[in-house]
Design a protein around this motif. Structure first.
Motif, PDB file in Angstrom:
ATOM      1  N   GLY A 750       0.607  -1.089  -0.205  1.00  0.00           N
ATOM      2  CA  GLY A 750       0.299  -0.021  -0.140  1.00  0.00           C
ATOM      3  C   GLY A 750       0.365   1.260   0.184  1.00  0.00           C
ATOM      4  O   GLY A 750       0.152   1.754   0.359  1.00  0.00           O
ATOM      5  N   MET A 751       2.141   1.479   0.453  1.00  0.00           N
ATOM      6  CA  MET A 751       3.044   2.581  -0.204  1.00  0.00           C
ATOM      7  C   MET A 751       3.384   2.427  -1.061  1.00  0.00           C
ATOM      8  O   MET A 751       4.156   1.250  -1.045  1.00  0.00           O
ATOM      9  N   ILE A 752       3.459   3.582  -1.780  1.00  0.00           N
ATOM     10  CA  ILE A 752       4.111   4.194  -3.165  1.00  0.00           C
ATOM     11  C   ILE A 752       5.731   4.773  -2.939  1.00  0.00           C
ATOM     12  O   ILE A 752       5.538   6.103  -1.906  1.00  0.00           O
ATOM     13  N   TYR A 753       6.676   4.114  -3.589  1.00  0.00           N
ATOM     14  CA  TYR A 753       7.931   4.514  -3.236  1.00  0.00           C
ATOM     15  C   TYR A 753       8.463   4.988  -4.761  1.00  0.00           C
ATOM     16  O   TYR A 753       8.522   4.002  -5.909  1.00  0.00           O
ATOM     17  N   PHE A 754       8.743   5.760  -5.057  1.00  0.00           N
ATOM     18  CA  PHE A 754       8.850   6.674  -5.971  1.00  0.00           C
ATOM     19  C   PHE A 754      10.605   6.580  -6.210  1.00  0.00           C
ATOM     20  O   PHE A 754      11.245   6.999  -5.942  1.00  0.00           O
ATOM     21  N   ASN A 755      11.057   5.796  -7.534  1.00  0.00           N
ATOM     22  CA  ASN A 755      12.205   5.737  -7.812  1.00  0.00           C
ATOM     23  C   ASN A 755      13.102   6.213  -8.596  1.00  0.00           C
ATOM     24  O   ASN A 755      14.281   6.782  -8.026  1.00  0.00           O
ATOM     25  N   SER A 756      12.085   7.239  -9.417  1.00  0.00           N
ATOM     26  CA  SER A 756      12.329   8.339 -10.101  1.00  0.00           C
ATOM     27  C   SER A 756      11.251   9.277 -10.535  1.00  0.00           C
ATOM     28  O   SER A 756      10.264   8.584 -10.712  1.00  0.00           O
ATOM     29  N   LEU A 757      11.283  10.697 -10.203  1.00  0.00           N
ATOM     30  CA  LEU A 757      10.822  11.214 -11.081  1.00  0.00           C
ATOM     31  C   LEU A 757      11.621  12.752 -11.308  1.00  0.00           C
ATOM     32  O   LEU A 757      12.277  12.954 -11.396  1.00  0.00           O
ATOM     33  N   SER A 758      10.603  13.013 -12.983  1.00  0.00           N
ATOM     34  CA  SER A 758      11.168  14.082 -13.092  1.00  0.00           C
ATOM     35  C   SER A 758      10.505  14.669 -14.342  1.00  0.00           C
ATOM     36  O   SER A 758       9.610  14.300 -14.735  1.00  0.00           O
ATOM     37  N   LEU A 759      10.302  16.164 -13.675  1.00  0.00           N
ATOM     38  CA  LEU A 759       9.444  16.881 -14.387  1.00  0.00           C
ATOM     39  C   LEU A 759       9.388  18.342 -15.014  1.00  0.00           C
ATOM     40  O   LEU A 759      11.413  19.038 -14.812  1.00  0.00           O
ATOM     41  N   GLU A 760       9.682  18.989 -16.530  1.00  0.00           N
ATOM     42  CA  GLU A 760      10.315  19.271 -17.142  1.00  0.00           C
ATOM     43  C   GLU A 760       9.766  20.619 -17.654  1.00  0.00           C
ATOM     44  O   GLU A 760       8.658  20.298 -18.629  1.00  0.00           O
ATOM     45  N   GLY A 761      10.013  21.794 -17.219  1.00  0.00           N
ATOM     46  CA  GLY A 761       9.331  22.998 -17.498  1.00  0.00           C
ATOM     47  C   GLY A 761      10.114  24.220 -18.731  1.00  0.00           C
ATOM     48  O   GLY A 761      11.135  23.471 -19.473  1.00  0.00           O
ATOM     49  N   GLU A 762       9.388  25.259 -18.760  1.00  0.00           N
ATOM     50  CA  GLU A 762       9.971  26.001 -19.821  1.00  0.00           C
ATOM     51  C   GLU A 762      11.803  26.583 -19.581  1.00  0.00           C
ATOM     52  O   GLU A 762      12.517  26.215 -20.063  1.00  0.00           O
ATOM     53  N   ASP A 763      11.958  26.365 -18.724  1.00  0.00           N
ATOM     54  CA  ASP A 763      13.173  27.021 -17.864  1.00  0.00           C
ATOM     55  C   ASP A 763      13.614  26.491 -16.433  1.00  0.00           C
ATOM     56  O   ASP A 763      14.487  26.693 -15.901  1.00  0.00           O
ATOM     57  N   PHE A 764      12.638  25.253 -16.073  1.00  0.00           N
ATOM     58  CA  PHE A 764      13.485  24.578 -14.636  1.00  0.00           C
ATOM     59  C   PHE A 764      12.670  23.645 -14.900  1.00  0.00           C
ATOM     60  O   PHE A 764      11.879  22.899 -15.521  1.00  0.00           O
ATOM     61  N   SER A 765      13.250  22.650 -13.735  1.00  0.00           N
ATOM     62  CA  SER A 765      12.559  21.122 -13.508  1.00  0.00           C
ATOM     63  C   SER A 765      12.889  20.437 -12.194  1.00  0.00           C
ATOM     64  O   SER A 765      13.455  21.498 -11.340  1.00  0.00           O
ATOM     65  N   PHE A 766      12.496  19.413 -12.178  1.00  0.00           N
ATOM     66  CA  PHE A 766      12.263  18.483 -10.836  1.00  0.00           C
ATOM     67  C   PHE A 766      12.868  17.797 -10.642  1.00  0.00           C
ATOM     68  O   PHE A 766      12.374  17.104 -11.562  1.00  0.00           O
ATOM     69  N   VAL A 767      13.004  17.151  -9.668  1.00  0.00           N
ATOM     70  CA  VAL A 767      13.660  15.904 -10.329  1.00  0.00           C
ATOM     71  C   VAL A 767      13.799  15.186  -8.791  1.00  0.00           C
ATOM     72  O   VAL A 767      13.629  15.794  -7.313  1.00  0.00           O
ATOM     73  N   ASN A 768      13.582  13.800  -8.403  1.00  0.00           N
ATOM     74  CA  ASN A 768      13.057  12.699  -6.828  1.00  0.00           C
ATOM     75  C   ASN A 768      14.815  12.824  -6.674  1.00  0.00           C
ATOM     76  O   ASN A 768      15.973  13.098  -7.093  1.00  0.00           O
ATOM     77  N   LYS A 769      14.957  13.361  -5.426  1.00  0.00           N
ATOM     78  CA  LYS A 769      16.822  13.044  -3.618  1.00  0.00           C
ATOM     79  C   LYS A 769      15.709  12.300  -3.023  1.00  0.00           C
ATOM     80  O   LYS A 769      15.061  11.911  -2.685  1.00  0.00           O
ATOM     81  N   GLU A 770      16.910  11.646  -2.203  1.00  0.00           N
ATOM     82  CA  GLU A 770      17.257  11.163  -1.454  1.00  0.00           C
ATOM     83  C   GLU A 770      16.528  11.677  -0.071  1.00  0.00           C
ATOM     84  O   GLU A 770      16.872  12.703   0.366  1.00  0.00           O
ATOM     85  N   PRO A 771      15.603  11.312   0.655  1.00  0.00           N
ATOM     86  CA  PRO A 771      14.534  10.033   0.533  1.00  0.00           C
ATOM     87  C   PRO A 771      13.946   9.773  -0.301  1.00  0.00           C
ATOM     88  O   PRO A 771      13.483  10.818  -0.808  1.00  0.00           O
ATOM     89  N   LYS A 772      13.751   8.738  -0.577  1.00  0.00           N
ATOM     90  CA  LYS A 772      12.536   8.789  -1.726  1.00  0.00           C
ATOM     91  C   LYS A 772      11.620   9.144  -1.312  1.00  0.00           C
ATOM     92  O   LYS A 772      10.998   9.197  -0.601  1.00  0.00           O
ATOM     93  N   SER A 773      10.540  10.404  -2.413  1.00  0.00           N
ATOM     94  CA  SER A 773       9.615  10.518  -2.242  1.00  0.00           C
ATOM     95  C   SER A 773       8.430   8.998  -1.771  1.00  0.00           C
ATOM     96  O   SER A 773       8.754   7.777  -2.588  1.00  0.00           O
ATOM     97  N   ARG A 774       7.415   9.298  -0.978  1.00  0.00           N
ATOM     98  CA  ARG A 774       6.585   8.347  -0.686  1.00  0.00           C
ATOM     99  C   ARG A 774       5.514   9.009  -1.174  1.00  0.00           C
ATOM    100  O   ARG A 774       4.664   9.670  -0.805  1.00  0.00           O
ATOM    101  N   TYR A 775       4.103   8.078  -1.170  1.00  0.00           N
ATOM    102  CA  TYR A 775       2.674   8.093  -0.759  1.00  0.00           C
ATOM    103  C   TYR A 775       1.654   7.294   0.236  1.00  0.00           C
ATOM    104  O   TYR A 775       2.719   5.796  -0.722  1.00  0.00           O
TER     105      TYR A 775
END
Length: 831
Positions: A750-775
């Protein structure tokens, strides 16, 4: 006078001398082989079976003349397979008839009797040749036998008996150490009568004699311990093909196949005239009551009852007669759910000459968390047995679900039946189905045709219905009665599935489509209560003298409780429609122009449904247009254990429409591809989420991330640089546009652990880092640890001087706290 007396006495002495000398000569010259060969030939001629006497055939003279035969076997018809065997047979034989080539037996004693009765997959028995008509007994055979019966009817019984001199008159029969095994090769079941003993009165063919039989019943179940006792008057007339039982009473007591026999009794008078193919019984009563002895048994109670003034069946005249027939039955499971039925026939007479009778009525009732009442009636009999016509066959009733949703049915149709070959036809079945759910009422007229062949266990059907001005068509076949298998095809222009079926929240995955707010609150309440209980337990233990040991004990107890909860996998308490579905096997195909369920619309839906009697359901190759894109899915589901395996792919779907359909907060928009591979097991939504495992991948383009604006963070960059961090308010009115958004995650209990996550904008980006994001899917909590990188220049004020920074990155944390989303940033580096 004296002269004649002397002559008469002399003649009598001479006759006695001749008789004694003749008897002595017969005994001294007795050859058992002669009678053995004659008996073997007689059996071969009559029954086409091989009789073998492998042991001795001995003659004894004291205390009376007798024959002893050992090791006797009898084969099946035209086969070398053994049908029956006897270790020893003793005959007490009358001497005088032997002089005239006839057997008159005063007494028979049989030891070690064994016989094996087999029912073959085609329904025939290996004893059919003793009494039964052939399975292919058609109209030509019937006409021939009727003509033969008419010819023989005018002759005296003695004329038929005189055709054969092989008569047996037995003063009494005693059978000991008997065994009868009955085997059904189709169902793979066996029934045995062990340690059987049988005693009769004087057996004279054509005359009644008493019979007492006692035996132990063995169904090859480990703990079987039941006894069968039979008493009655029997009349056997093999030459006239008449077999009768009067005042017969059979009683079963003990334990059979895990059930205690509360009552088991058959009584009545029975008659079989095989020459005329007529079976008749009067004053018949059958009672059977069983109670399960184990909690693992699916059915807790079984009750059957049948009684009739008279029942008759004549295959030559194709006649079925029933007077005051009443059938009743009820079965119940451990959950106190029950199914009861009743059938009444006051007067019914169906023959090859006419058909008449009073209306036949019946009822079926189901009681439990759901209920069903069904009424059936047949009225207006006419025609003949080969073309029996029923003016009206009515079927009406109501099905009530646990949510007080009702389904009413009312159908009627003429019925045509051929009793000779077991065919029937509903050529114009019509009626209505009415669905009621609160204020919502829907009514669908239905027209159908059904044709059946009971001999071959085959039924085909075709039905058309109209609901909300939309037409549905269902066609298919049903094969087999004991293990039914159905194949069908459903086609519809439009289908509102939840209006037809309702929402069955006991089914795996369906509750995930409901509004989740109340369920989440319930889950959180359960979690809080469990945490409170654990805290109280810990507080109590800490009051003990040894706090350290007590703490270990608390942890151990808590782990044990959790392990117990996790290991308890109970069987599903199936609803009535699920019970019916779990009994079927088959394949169904669906082609629907537009199907809606819980506000979600599937267009051009096509799929294959595969299910079997083990309650497993497979959905294969589901395809449809959904949320502006395409959905492809394969799924396996078990109604019993709640096990689910789901492979799902969403292609180019609208994320906003998807989240709105799931009643979720719309935090993401754009077109996305989603791949899910999930496994779980549970009988409720909570259990399904607790046991959820699998993988998920997500790819979206040209969308917006709601609730967070990168420009707002950068707009207060001077404060961020001065303090080293800031709290950002989550606001669903704000957003950050992106070009691409990808992530891959593992799901573990029931726990979601994000191994990788990447969001690319026009001039910015988000990436996953340790500790892993979870839901956390159980309560909606989440914690995202991200790295925000900016790729455009930005002006900052440093020591009174405004400078241009070409790029920098900072950590970004987003989490859920007390039901509200929090965002926090901190300075990490600057170039």
């Amino acid at each position: 006078m004296n002269k004649w007396l002397k002559r008469s006495g002399l003649a009598l002495v001479i006759l006695l001398l001749v008789a004694v000398v003749g008897g002595a000569i017969f005994v001294l010259n007795f050859d058992p082989k002669v009678y053995q060969d004659r008996l073997v030939k007689e059996i071969k001629l009559r029954y086409e079976r091989d009789l073998k006497i492998n042991g001795d055939l001995d003659l004894s003279l004291f205390p009376r003349i007798g024959l002893r035969v050992t090791d006797v076997t009898l084969s099946n018809k035209n086969s070398e397979e053994e049908f029956s065997s006897m270790k020893e047979i003793r005959f007490a034989v009358a001497l005088w008839p032997l002089l005239f080539d006839r057997f008159l037996v005063d007494h028979v004693n049989v030891k070690g009797f064994k016989t094996h009765v087999v029912r073959y997959p085609d329904g025939s028995l290996n004893i059919d040749d003793f009494y039964a008509l052939p399975l292919d007994f058609d109209a030509e055979h019937i006409a021939h036998r009727r003509q033969q019966a008419e010819v023989e009817a005018g002759q005296e019984a003695e004329n038929r008996l005189a055709a054969n001199e092989f008569k047996i008159d037995i003063a009494g029969l005693v059978l000991e150490e008997g065994t009868v095994l009955i085997e059904d090769l189709d169902s793979k079941r066996q029934l045995g009568l062990e340690s059987m003993s049988l005693r009769t009165g004087r057996i004279t063919f054509g005359e009644p004699f008493s019979l007492v039989l006692n035996a132990n019943v063995d169904t090859r179940y480990p703990d079987d311990n039941a006894a069968l006792n039979v008493r009655g008057m029997i009349r056997l007339d093999p030459d006239a093909s008449i077999y009768q039982a009067e005042r017969l009473e059979a009683v079963l007591q003990g334990q059979v196949q895990g059930y205690k026999v509360d009552q088991g009794r058959l009584s009545g008078n029975f008659s079989l005239d095989n020459f005329a193919s007529h079976v008749r019984s009067t004053s018949v009563q059958f009672l059977l009551g069983l109670t399960a002895l184990s909690q693992d048994t699916r059915l807790a109670k079984i009750n059957y009852q049948m009684q009739a003034g008279e029942i008759g069946l004549n295959r030559v005249d194709t006649q079925l007669l029933a007077q005051n027939l009443e059938l009743k039955g009820e079965i119940a499971d451990l959950e106190k759910r029950s199914v009861a039925w009743q059938l009444n026939s006051p007067n019914l007479n169906l023959s090859g000459f006419e058909a008449a009778g009073d209306p036949l009525t019946g009822t079926v009732q189901f009681r439990g968390e759901e209920s069903m009442d069904l009424n059936v009636s047949l009225d207006g009999f006419s025609g003949v047995a080969s073309n029996l016509k029923v003016r009206e066959n009515k079927i009406s009733g109501q099905y009530l679900t646990v949510a007080n949703r009702t389904v009413d049915v009312d159908f009627s149709s003429p019925l045509v039946v051929n009793l000779l070959n077991g065919e029937f036809s509903y050529t114009a079945l019509s009626g209505r189905v009415r669905l009621s759910d609160g204020d919502m009422v829907q009514e669908a007229p239905v027209i159908a045709s059904i044709n059946g062949d009971l001999k071959n266990a085959l039924i085909d059907f075709n039905a058309d219905a109209v609901m909300d001005s939309e037409r549905m068509s269902l066609s298919g076949t049903l094969e087999g009665l004991s293990k039914p298998q159905i194949n069908f095809d459903l086609q519809a222009e439009s289908l509102a599935l939840d209006q037809i079926l309702g929402v069955d929240t006991s089914l795996p995955l369906t509750s995930l489509m409901l509004d989740g707010e109340s369920d989440v609150v319930g889950v959180q309440a359960e979690q809080a209560a469990r945490d409170e209980d654990d805290g109280a337990l810990a507080e109590e233990v800490l009051l003990t003298d040894n706090a350290d040991e007590a703490s270990v004990e608390v942890e151990t107890k808590t782990d044990e409780v959790k392990a117990t909860e996790k290991s308890q996998v109970k069987s599903r308490d199936l609803s009535l429609k699920q019970e019916l579905l779990s009994r079927l096997s088959g394949v169904g195909t669906f082609n629907i122009g537009s199907m809606s369920y819980r506000g979600v619309e599937f267009k051009d839906l096509g799929t294959t449904l595969i299910f079997n009697s083990s309650s497993d359901i497979k959905i294969q190759s589901l395809r449809a247009e959904l949320f502006g894109g395409q959905i492809y899915a394969n799924s396996n589901m078990s109604l019993d254990s709640g096990a689910v395996n789901l492979e799902l792919k969403l292609s180019d779907v609208d994320m906003q429409a998807l989240m709105e359909a799931l009643k979720a907060r719309v935090l993401l928009s754009g077109r996305a591809d989603i791949d899910l591979n999930l496994v779980s097991q549970g009988l409720s939504e909570r259990e399904l989420l607790q046991n959820l495992n699998g993988q998920v991948s997500f790819n979206a383009v040209d969308g917006r991330l709601q609730g967070f604006a990168v420009d707002r963070v950068l707009g207060d960059i001077d404060y961020l640089l001065d303090t080293g961090g800031q709290q950002v308010e989550f606001n669903e009115q704000e957003y950050s546009p992106f070009k691409r958004f990808d992530f891959a995650a593992e799901i573990d209990e029931g726990m979601i652990y994000f191994n990788s996550l990447s969001l690319e904008g026009e001039d910015f980006s988000f990436v996953n880092k340790e500790p892993k994001s979870r839901y956390n899917t159980l309560n909606g909590d989440f914690d995202f640890n991200l790295q925000l990188s900016l790729r455009r220049p930005i002006d900052v004020l440093r020591r009174g001087v405004r400078v241009v920074v070409n790029g920098f990155s900072l950590p970004l944390q987003i989490w859920n706290e007390n039901g509200s989303i929090q965002i926090k940033t901190e300075i990490q580096s600057m170039n």
